[in-house]
Scaffold this motif. Structure first.
Motif, mmCIF file in Angstrom:
data_model
loop_
_atom_site.group_PDB
_atom_site.id
_atom_site.type_symbol
_atom_site.label_atom_id
_atom_site.label_comp_id
_atom_site.label_asym_id
_atom_site.label_seq_id
_atom_site.Cartn_x
_atom_site.Cartn_y
_atom_site.Cartn_z
ATOM 1 N N ALA A 154 0.819 -1.211 0.000
ATOM 2 C CA ALA A 154 0.000 0.000 0.000
ATOM 3 C C ALA A 154 0.856 1.265 0.000
ATOM 4 C CB ALA A 154 -0.939 -0.004 1.210
ATOM 5 N N LYS A 155 1.905 1.263 0.830
ATOM 6 C CA LYS A 155 2.772 2.427 0.921
ATOM 7 C C LYS A 155 4.238 1.988 0.955
ATOM 8 C CE LYS A 155 -0.501 5.445 3.350
ATOM 9 N NZ LYS A 155 -0.727 6.273 4.565
ATOM 10 N N PRO A 156 4.778 1.590 -0.184
ATOM 11 C CA PRO A 156 6.189 1.185 -0.201
ATOM 12 C C PRO A 156 7.093 2.370 0.128
ATOM 13 C CG PRO A 156 5.363 1.446 -2.440
ATOM 14 C CD PRO A 156 4.173 1.575 -1.533
ATOM 15 N N ALA A 157 8.122 2.112 0.886
ATOM 16 C CA ALA A 157 9.035 3.180 1.301
ATOM 17 C C ALA A 157 10.046 3.458 0.195
ATOM 18 C CB ALA A 157 9.762 2.795 2.576
ATOM 19 N N PRO A 158 10.072 4.669 -0.336
ATOM 20 C CA PRO A 158 11.079 5.004 -1.352
ATOM 21 C C PRO A 158 12.484 4.828 -0.778
ATOM 22 C CG PRO A 158 9.391 6.711 -1.226
ATOM 23 C CD PRO A 158 9.191 5.808 -0.040
ATOM 24 N N PRO A 159 13.415 4.385 -1.582
ATOM 25 C CA PRO A 159 14.767 4.119 -1.063
ATOM 26 C C PRO A 159 15.446 5.346 -0.476
ATOM 27 C CG PRO A 159 14.682 3.929 -3.467
ATOM 28 C CD PRO A 159 13.282 4.015 -2.996
ATOM 29 N N TRP A 160 15.137 6.551 -1.004
ATOM 30 C CA TRP A 160 15.777 7.755 -0.440
ATOM 31 C C TRP A 160 15.288 7.992 0.988
ATOM 32 C CZ3 TRP A 160 12.961 7.753 -5.007
ATOM 33 C CH2 TRP A 160 11.642 8.235 -4.945
ATOM 34 N N ASP A 161 14.008 7.680 1.284
ATOM 35 C CA ASP A 161 13.516 7.791 2.660
ATOM 36 C C ASP A 161 14.103 6.690 3.534
ATOM 37 O OD1 ASP A 161 11.992 9.985 2.026
ATOM 38 O OD2 ASP A 161 10.109 8.878 1.811
ATOM 39 N N TRP A 162 14.214 5.496 2.969
ATOM 40 C CA TRP A 162 14.766 4.374 3.716
ATOM 41 C C TRP A 162 16.218 4.655 4.108
ATOM 42 C CZ3 TRP A 162 18.628 0.685 3.345
ATOM 43 C CH2 TRP A 162 18.470 -0.465 4.128
ATOM 44 N N ARG A 163 16.990 5.204 3.174
ATOM 45 C CA ARG A 163 18.397 5.519 3.471
ATOM 46 C C ARG A 163 18.494 6.586 4.556
ATOM 47 N NH1 ARG A 163 18.841 4.866 -2.333
ATOM 48 N NH2 ARG A 163 18.498 7.087 -2.650
ATOM 49 N N ARG A 164 17.600 7.572 4.490
ATOM 50 C CA ARG A 164 17.610 8.633 5.500
ATOM 51 C C ARG A 164 17.309 8.066 6.886
ATOM 52 N NH1 ARG A 164 13.610 11.458 3.747
ATOM 53 N NH2 ARG A 164 14.827 12.445 2.091
ATOM 54 N N THR A 165 16.368 7.128 6.945
ATOM 55 C CA THR A 165 16.012 6.499 8.222
ATOM 56 C C THR A 165 17.187 5.703 8.776
ATOM 57 O OG1 THR A 165 13.682 6.342 7.580
ATOM 58 C CG2 THR A 165 14.430 4.913 9.364
ATOM 59 N N VAL A 166 17.855 4.945 7.902
ATOM 60 C CA VAL A 166 19.008 4.146 8.338
ATOM 61 C C VAL A 166 20.117 5.062 8.860
ATOM 62 C CG1 VAL A 166 20.858 2.631 7.546
ATOM 63 C CG2 VAL A 166 18.495 2.201 6.810
ATOM 64 N N ARG A 167 20.384 6.160 8.145
ATOM 65 C CA ARG A 167 21.449 7.085 8.581
ATOM 66 C C ARG A 167 21.108 7.700 9.929
ATOM 67 N NH1 ARG A 167 21.784 8.553 2.990
ATOM 68 N NH2 ARG A 167 20.313 10.263 3.323
ATOM 69 N N SER A 168 19.846 8.052 10.128
ATOM 70 C CA SER A 168 19.465 8.677 11.405
ATOM 71 C C SER A 168 19.631 7.680 12.557
ATOM 72 C CB SER A 168 18.009 9.171 11.339
ATOM 73 O OG SER A 168 17.105 8.091 11.160
ATOM 74 N N ARG A 169 19.351 6.420 12.297
ATOM 75 C CA ARG A 169 19.529 5.413 13.344
ATOM 76 C C ARG A 169 20.997 5.197 13.675
ATOM 77 N NH1 ARG A 169 15.253 0.781 11.147
ATOM 78 N NH2 ARG A 169 13.329 1.918 11.715
ATOM 79 N N LEU A 170 21.825 5.226 12.646
ATOM 80 C CA LEU A 170 23.266 5.070 12.883
ATOM 81 C C LEU A 170 23.832 6.263 13.624
ATOM 82 C CD1 LEU A 170 24.407 3.633 9.406
ATOM 83 C CD2 LEU A 170 24.185 2.393 11.563
ATOM 84 N N ASP A 171 23.332 7.463 13.306
ATOM 85 C CA ASP A 171 23.808 8.663 14.005
ATOM 86 C C ASP A 171 23.369 8.644 15.459
ATOM 87 O OD1 ASP A 171 24.933 9.552 11.682
ATOM 88 O OD2 ASP A 171 23.243 10.832 11.105
ATOM 89 N N PHE A 172 22.205 8.058 15.719
ATOM 90 C CA PHE A 172 21.713 7.967 17.079
ATOM 91 C C PHE A 172 22.562 6.995 17.903
ATOM 92 C CE2 PHE A 172 18.964 6.209 20.396
ATOM 93 C CZ PHE A 172 18.515 7.353 20.986
#
Length: 207
Positions: free
Chosen positions: A189-207
């Motif tokens: 229904a709402k696939p996550a675009p890869p640019w959003d997915w990458r941003r989420t991964v980076r924010s988790r790593l920065d945390f």
């Protein structure tokens, strides 16, 4: 800023508008007014600049013909050209990352389209990872467009300005059709675009 030029005759001082914006005596050189010479020089410099910019842009464009020997993911492949390997990022699309849903299927789809096949690529520039960013053609088919049509990649709208008008329209329409038909990744229904997915991964790593 424009200036007024004083033209002195034996008895009067005439005032003339200088279109070049440069204060110069209103005299003639071989009967050609200096103001006209100035304007001509500015036009010549302008067209020289335009030509230089055009040549500069064209120097970044490169067409390569080779054999696809590797597939990294759904939008990246390796092209062998004259015994040299070129990492090619397919222009105009963004495929799911390998750890995203449909990441592996997108990679397999690109492999089916291009692996162990001859390809012609038109490369406009390199991306920040030093990969050649190219439109990829295999057997007369636009690989990037096919990936979008099959629901194996998103149209990379952010970089639409780097595509030709014809390509950007075709890519947008292909994505719209894939979405409506719920093809490939669009079954979600709402696939996550890869640019959003990458941003989420980076924010988790920065945390």
């Amino acid at each position: 800023m424009a200036f007024l030029l004083g033209v002195r005759t034996r008895k009067r001082l005439f005032v003339k508008y200088d279109p070049c914006g440069i204060v110069t005596p209103f005299v003639t050189v071989h009967r050609i007014p200096v103001a006209l010479l100035c304007e001509t020089t500015m036009l010549r410099k302008y067209f020289t600049l335009v030509l230089a910019v055009g040549l500069s842009l064209s120097t970044h464009a490169e067409q390569l013909s080779g054999y696809v020997v590797g597939i990294t993911d759904g939008d990246t492949l390796t092209l062998l050209v004259d015994q040299q390997l070129h990492k090619i990022r397919v222009a105009g699309i963004d495929a799911p990352e390998r750890h995203q849903p449909f990441g592996e299927r997108s990679k397999q789809s690109l492999a089916k389209l291009a692996f162990n096949k001859n390809a012609i690529v038109d490369c406009a520039k390199k991306d920040r990872y030093k990969r050649d960013l190219c439109k990829v053609m295999v057997d007369g088919q636009d690989v990037g467009l096919k990936q979008i049509a099959d629901g194996m990649a998103w149209w990379y709208r952010k970089y639409a300005h780097e595509q030709s008008r014809t390509d950007s329209v075709a890519y947008e329409q292909a994505e719209g059709m894939a979405r409506r038909l719920q093809v490939g990744l669009w079954v979600d229904a709402k696939p996550a675009p890869p640019w959003d997915w990458r941003r989420t991964v980076r924010s988790r790593l920065d945390f």
